[in-house]
Enzyme design. Structure first.
Site, PDB file in Angstrom:
ATOM      1  CG  HIS A   1      34.319  24.054 -28.283  1.00 20.56           C
ATOM      2  ND1 HIS A   1      33.695  23.042 -28.967  1.00 20.56           N
ATOM      3  CD2 HIS A   1      34.659  24.987 -29.214  1.00 20.56           C
ATOM      4  CE1 HIS A   1      33.636  23.370 -30.263  1.00 20.56           C
ATOM      5  NE2 HIS A   1      34.217  24.536 -30.434  1.00 20.56           N
TER       6      HIS A   1
ATOM      7  CG  HIS B   1      39.832  24.958 -28.677  1.00 17.34           C
ATOM      8  ND1 HIS B   1      39.536  26.224 -28.195  1.00 17.34           N
ATOM      9  CD2 HIS B   1      40.517  25.147 -29.827  1.00 17.34           C
ATOM     10  CE1 HIS B   1      40.021  27.120 -29.030  1.00 17.34           C
ATOM     11  NE2 HIS B   1      40.612  26.497 -30.035  1.00 17.34           N
TER      12      HIS B   1
ATOM     13  CG  ASP C   1      34.393  24.326 -34.674  1.00 16.32           C
ATOM     14  OD1 ASP C   1      34.474  24.000 -33.471  1.00 16.32           O
ATOM     15  OD2 ASP C   1      33.967  25.440 -35.043  1.00 16.32           O
TER      16      ASP C   1
ATOM     17  CG  HIS D   1      38.232  26.880 -33.238  1.00 19.56           C
ATOM     18  ND1 HIS D   1      38.200  27.169 -31.890  1.00 19.56           N
ATOM     19  CD2 HIS D   1      37.030  26.309 -33.536  1.00 19.56           C
ATOM     20  CE1 HIS D   1      37.023  26.796 -31.403  1.00 19.56           C
ATOM     21  NE2 HIS D   1      36.301  26.270 -32.374  1.00 19.56           N
TER      22      HIS D   1
HETATM   23 ZN    ZN Z   1      34.282  25.658 -32.222  1.00 20.22          ZN
END
Ligand code: ZN
Length: 369
Positions: free
Chosen positions: A253, A256, A170, A270
């Site tokens: 993101h 993602h 992340d 995540h």
């Molecule tokens: Zn994140």
């Protein structure tokens, strides 16, 4: 031209930090109410009790497992009955998000005590709300960041190492996304431009990962706290949190979010999917080959995914990747903060390029071993 940055009120980190929980909470109120996730409820109660040191009266309730409107309403009712002046969340991401939402609904300050370093959510003014059976429902944008974030690295070191590595995934996206926002003059999470402070912190986040990631993973695997582990916990939690919220998000993101439409990716965390999103951003955004090589090397060194197979998509065909890409390029997505030509076809191409390069490198590494 306005710039805006947002921060948590106070950030406390270190081995044994729970020992000052009472002292820190007492700044916010004499009576508190804590949402405890099952791990915290089952294993941390003696440490929490000792840390309160009689300074704060803290009622608590076990978190039901989903950050849903129903669970928030249930906990808010209980918290209200306890007369709490401050709400605390102790545990993993969903318990923390729930505590933030409970505090918001009662108009009280919130103290966040993460027990894992797997995402950059603890410092942010945001909760992700799900339905009771776990489907994404909406983002709840909060008017304030947490008043306190307290991270006991002794607790973090006891958690499985995969959490720490996912947190690095992340955090890996932070600088690249903030940098693209800076170049494009794209909005951060406040809807305004980020200040230079946020971009500098995002860069420090990336440098810290490269320097200390491998050492921190080794320490966590031994369940010990070292300076390297402290640096990575700070990068995963504080630097990445400030970097994404005040610097801004872009392609990593968004990709993602696209990957989550394929149920094969649901077993992956995540930060693991964000790592693939970051590698795809580098391809999409035409970053220098030496930088791309550096990021692949980092992912390999700590065990972050570098191929589609590593996030459950070994057999993904073009139609499946096009669904990912279309979601990533949805209206309002942060991918539009990229200062480059973006469309679903180019996102599919970037994902294929990541997969091929990841597989080529894995093969070369195997041959060299
Ligand atoms: Zn994140």
């Amino acid at each position: 031209m306005l710039t805006t940055a947002i921060f948590p009120g106070r950030y406390v980190q270190g081995e044994g930090a729970l020992a000052v929980l009472g002292e820190e909470l007492a700044r916010l109120g004499a009576r508190g109410f804590a949402v405890l996730d099952p791990f915290a409820a089952d294993t941390l109660k003696p440490e929490i009790e000792a840390g309160l040191a009689g300074k704060v009266v803290l009622a608590s309730e076990r978190f039901g497992g989903e950050c849903s409107d129903e669970e928030i309403a249930r906990l808010a009712e209980t918290a209200k009955g306890s007369g709490a002046e401050v709400i605390a969340g102790i545990g993993g991401g969903k318990a923390l998000d729930t505590a933030k939402a409970v505090a918001h609904s009662l108009g009280k300050p919130v103290a966040i005590v993460p027990t894992i370093a797997s995402t950059d959510a603890p410092t942010s003014a945001l909760s992700v709300i799900y339905t009771p059976d776990g489907a994404f429902k909406r983002y709840l944008i909060l008017p304030h960041n947490p008043a306190l974030v307290l991270v006991d690295t002794g607790v973090i070191a006891r958690a499985p190492v995969r959490f720490l590595v996912a947190g690095m995934g992340d955090a890996l996206s932070t600088w690249f996304e903030a940098e693209d926002c800076r170049i494009k003059r794209g909005a951060n999470m406040t809807g305004r431009l980020g200040p230079m402070t946020a971009y500098a912190l995002a860069r420090l986040c990336y440098d810290t990962l490269l320097q200390f990631g491998v050492l921190a993973k080794a320490a966590c695997a031994q369940q010990v706290v070292t300076p390297a582990l402290e640096h990575i916990v700070e990068a995963n939690t504080l630097l990445s949190g400030l970097g994404f919220e005040s610097g801004g998000l872009a392609a990593a993101h968004a990709i993602h979010n696209g990957l989550t439409v394929l149920h094969e990716t649901h077993a992956y965390w995540h930060g693991e999917k964000v790592a693939i999103g970051t590698l795809a951003l580098l391809m999409l955004a035409d970053r220098p080959p030496a930088l791309i090589e550096e990021v692949f090397g980092f992912c390999e060194s700590v065990g972050l995914p570098t191929t589609l197979a590593a996030i459950g998509l070994g057999g993904a065909d073009d139609a499946a990747l096009m669904r990912v890409a279309e979601r990533a390029c949805a209206e309002g997505e942060t991918i539009w903060n990229e200062p480059h030509l973006v469309n679903p076809r180019r996102v599919v191409a970037a994902l294929r390029a990541v997969d091929a390069e990841g597989a080529r490198r894995a093969k070369a590494l195997k041959l060299a071993a």
